[in-house]
Design a protein around this motif. Structure first.
Motif, PDB file in Angstrom:
ATOM      1  N   UNK A  38       2.837   0.230   9.045  1.00  9.99           N
ATOM      2  CA  UNK A  38       2.671  -1.076   8.420  1.00  9.99           C
ATOM      3  C   UNK A  38       3.195  -2.192   9.306  1.00  9.99           C
ATOM      4  N   UNK A  39       4.287  -1.943  10.007  1.00  9.55           N
ATOM      5  CA  UNK A  39       4.831  -2.956  10.920  1.00  9.55           C
ATOM      6  C   UNK A  39       3.825  -3.256  12.023  1.00  9.55           C
ATOM      7  N   UNK A  40       3.228  -2.223  12.585  1.00 13.49           N
ATOM      8  CA  UNK A  40       2.246  -2.416  13.656  1.00 13.49           C
ATOM      9  C   UNK A  40       1.037  -3.195  13.146  1.00 13.49           C
ATOM     10  N   UNK A  41       0.537  -2.819  11.962  1.00 11.78           N
ATOM     11  CA  UNK A  41      -0.635  -3.490  11.410  1.00 11.78           C
ATOM     12  C   UNK A  41      -0.327  -4.930  11.019  1.00 11.78           C
ATOM     13  N   UNK A  42       0.834  -5.142  10.425  1.00 15.03           N
ATOM     14  CA  UNK A  42       1.211  -6.496  10.016  1.00 15.03           C
ATOM     15  C   UNK A  42       1.397  -7.403  11.223  1.00 15.03           C
ATOM     16  N   UNK A  43       2.026  -6.888  12.266  1.00 11.32           N
ATOM     17  CA  UNK A  43       2.225  -7.698  13.478  1.00 11.32           C
ATOM     18  C   UNK A  43       0.876  -8.031  14.126  1.00 11.32           C
ATOM     19  N   UNK A  44      -0.008  -7.059  14.194  1.00 11.37           N
ATOM     20  CA  UNK A  44      -1.334  -7.284  14.762  1.00 11.37           C
ATOM     21  C   UNK A  44      -2.093  -8.354  13.967  1.00 11.37           C
ATOM     22  N   UNK A  45      -2.067  -8.236  12.638  1.00 12.58           N
ATOM     23  CA  UNK A  45      -2.705  -9.232  11.777  1.00 12.58           C
ATOM     24  C   UNK A  45      -2.100 -10.613  12.022  1.00 12.58           C
ATOM     25  N   UNK A  46      -0.788 -10.671  12.081  1.00 18.53           N
ATOM     26  CA  UNK A  46      -0.091 -11.953  12.259  1.00 18.53           C
ATOM     27  C   UNK A  46      -0.445 -12.603  13.592  1.00 18.53           C
ATOM     28  N   UNK A  47      -0.556 -11.802  14.629  1.00 22.65           N
ATOM     29  CA  UNK A  47      -0.922 -12.341  15.941  1.00 22.65           C
ATOM     30  C   UNK A  47      -2.344 -12.894  15.923  1.00 22.65           C
ATOM     31  N   UNK A  48      -3.262 -12.169  15.279  1.00 20.46           N
ATOM     32  CA  UNK A  48      -4.652 -12.628  15.188  1.00 20.46           C
ATOM     33  C   UNK A  48      -4.737 -13.932  14.398  1.00 20.46           C
ATOM     34  N   UNK A  49      -4.053 -13.984  13.265  1.00 18.05           N
ATOM     35  CA  UNK A  49      -4.062 -15.189  12.433  1.00 18.05           C
ATOM     36  C   UNK A  49      -3.482 -16.371  13.192  1.00 18.05           C
ATOM     37  N   UNK A  50      -2.354 -16.154  13.855  1.00 17.64           N
ATOM     38  CA  UNK A  50      -1.707 -17.237  14.596  1.00 17.64           C
ATOM     39  C   UNK A  50      -2.602 -17.781  15.705  1.00 17.64           C
ATOM     40  N   UNK A  51      -3.335 -16.884  16.365  1.00 19.03           N
ATOM     41  CA  UNK A  51      -4.240 -17.315  17.435  1.00 19.03           C
ATOM     42  C   UNK A  51      -5.472 -18.042  16.903  1.00 19.03           C
ATOM     43  N   UNK A  70       0.833  -1.195   0.000  1.00 15.57           N
ATOM     44  CA  UNK A  70       0.000   0.000   0.000  1.00 15.57           C
ATOM     45  C   UNK A  70       0.876   1.257   0.000  1.00 15.57           C
ATOM     46  N   UNK A  71       0.692   2.102  -1.040  1.00 11.55           N
ATOM     47  CA  UNK A  71       1.458   3.345  -1.202  1.00 11.55           C
ATOM     48  C   UNK A  71       2.960   3.091  -1.371  1.00 11.55           C
ATOM     49  N   UNK A  72       3.314   1.933  -1.881  1.00 12.61           N
ATOM     50  CA  UNK A  72       4.725   1.586  -2.094  1.00 12.61           C
ATOM     51  C   UNK A  72       4.864   0.826  -3.409  1.00 12.61           C
ATOM     52  N   UNK A  73       5.940   1.086  -4.138  1.00 13.95           N
ATOM     53  CA  UNK A  73       6.166   0.390  -5.402  1.00 13.95           C
ATOM     54  C   UNK A  73       6.392  -1.101  -5.166  1.00 13.95           C
ATOM     55  N   UNK A  74       5.879  -1.920  -6.098  1.00  9.69           N
ATOM     56  CA  UNK A  74       6.004  -3.365  -5.953  1.00  9.69           C
ATOM     57  C   UNK A  74       7.467  -3.799  -5.922  1.00  9.69           C
ATOM     58  N   UNK A  75       8.319  -3.142  -6.691  1.00 10.88           N
ATOM     59  CA  UNK A  75       9.732  -3.519  -6.738  1.00 10.88           C
ATOM     60  C   UNK A  75      10.363  -3.423  -5.347  1.00 10.88           C
ATOM     61  N   UNK A  95      11.460  -3.923   7.524  1.00 18.19           N
ATOM     62  CA  UNK A  95      10.646  -3.401   6.413  1.00 18.19           C
ATOM     63  C   UNK A  95      10.855  -1.900   6.230  1.00 18.19           C
ATOM     64  N   UNK A  96      11.942  -1.386   6.716  1.00 20.89           N
ATOM     65  CA  UNK A  96      12.191   0.056   6.758  1.00 20.89           C
ATOM     66  C   UNK A  96      12.120   0.722   5.378  1.00 20.89           C
ATOM     67  N   UNK A  97      12.382   0.004   4.323  1.00 16.51           N
ATOM     68  CA  UNK A  97      12.433   0.623   2.997  1.00 16.51           C
ATOM     69  C   UNK A  97      11.064   0.916   2.394  1.00 16.51           C
ATOM     70  N   UNK A  98       9.984   0.386   2.980  1.00 17.73           N
ATOM     71  CA  UNK A  98       8.648   0.668   2.449  1.00 17.73           C
ATOM     72  C   UNK A  98       8.108   1.951   3.083  1.00 17.73           C
ATOM     73  N   UNK A  99       7.234   2.626   2.379  1.00 21.47           N
ATOM     74  CA  UNK A  99       6.627   3.842   2.904  1.00 21.47           C
ATOM     75  C   UNK A  99       5.767   3.532   4.136  1.00 21.47           C
TER      76      UNK A  99
END
Length: 225
Positions: A95-108, A49-54, A86-90
């Motif tokens: 995004x780190x906070x959201x990704x970690x939250x998602x990952x914790x929910x999925x894992x549980x 999101x808001x970051x180039x795919x490359x 993931x520092x190079x993405x906008x």
């Protein structure tokens, strides 16, 4: 009309590849930019999101080398460590906070295979950073659920090609009502319309002369749809 659009999309697989979609086996994860797993698709869905795919692809490759390209691994990482990875993405901190939250929910909830289902769609949408398009894209590409993602690109392309003003929901309904319920066709049509939307079908100044759907478009130069 929908199968005429699909035929042109299918004939332009190299164009799709340039736009980041790999036409593959219907159950393959490689559709999503050549990624290798449901975990990588889910991770990239937050990063892109808001970051180039490359840029995202390089981050995924780095996570893969370090063995961190798994949702359960992301869930266990301290937030500062994930931010650094993931520092190079906008907007990497958000995004780190959201990704970690998602990952914790999925894992549980038993992992991606169990959690990413149509039955859990409302629960998925409650997670910060996941909207309608992201939720349905994850269902379709990360867990092969037969649901078609709505998107602004789909709305714009179909509105112009059909010469009919449509909402995102109406465009999604049009596809689900008229396209055979088939995993390969859903993935191909989504990849095609998103690619066409990004490459040609801009909101105010569409590149109609270069668009691969020009032969079908009933409203080539209408900038209001």
């Amino acid at each position: 009309m929908i199968y005429e659009i699909l035929k042109i999309i299918d004939e332009n697989r190299e164009f799709l590849k340039k736009m980041g979609w790999i036409v593959s086996d219907p159950y393959s994860f490689e559709w999503w930019g050549g990624l290798k797993s449901a975990d990588e698709i889910a991770i990239s869905a937050f990063l892109v999101q808001m970051t180039k795919w490359e840029t995202v692809a390089k981050v995924i490759e780095n996570l893969r080398r370090k063995g961190l390209n798994y949702i359960d691994k992301i869930a266990e990482l301290p937030l500062p460590v994930l931010e650094d990875q993931i520092r190079s993405v906008n907007f990497y901190k958000t995004k780190a906070r959201r990704l970690k939250n998602f990952s914790e929910i999925v894992s549980k909830n038993g992992g991606l295979k169990k959690f990413l289902t149509v039955e859990n769609r409302d629960k998925i949408l409650e997670i910060e950073g996941i909207g309608e398009e992201t939720a349905d894209s994850l269902l379709l590409f990360a867990n092969n659920q037969l649901v078609f993602p709505q998107s602004e690109y789909l709305r714009r392309v179909l509105s112009r090609v059909l010469n009919k003003k449509m909402s995102k929901k109406e465009a999604k309904d049009y596809v689900e009502d008229n396209l055979k319920k088939d995993l390969f066709l859903y993935k191909l049509f989504h990849a095609g319309t998103v690619s066409i939307g990004k490459a040609f079908c801009y909101l105010n100044k569409p590149k109609c002369d270069k668009c691969i759907l020009k032969p079908l478009c009933r409203n080539k130069y209408n900038e209001t749809l």
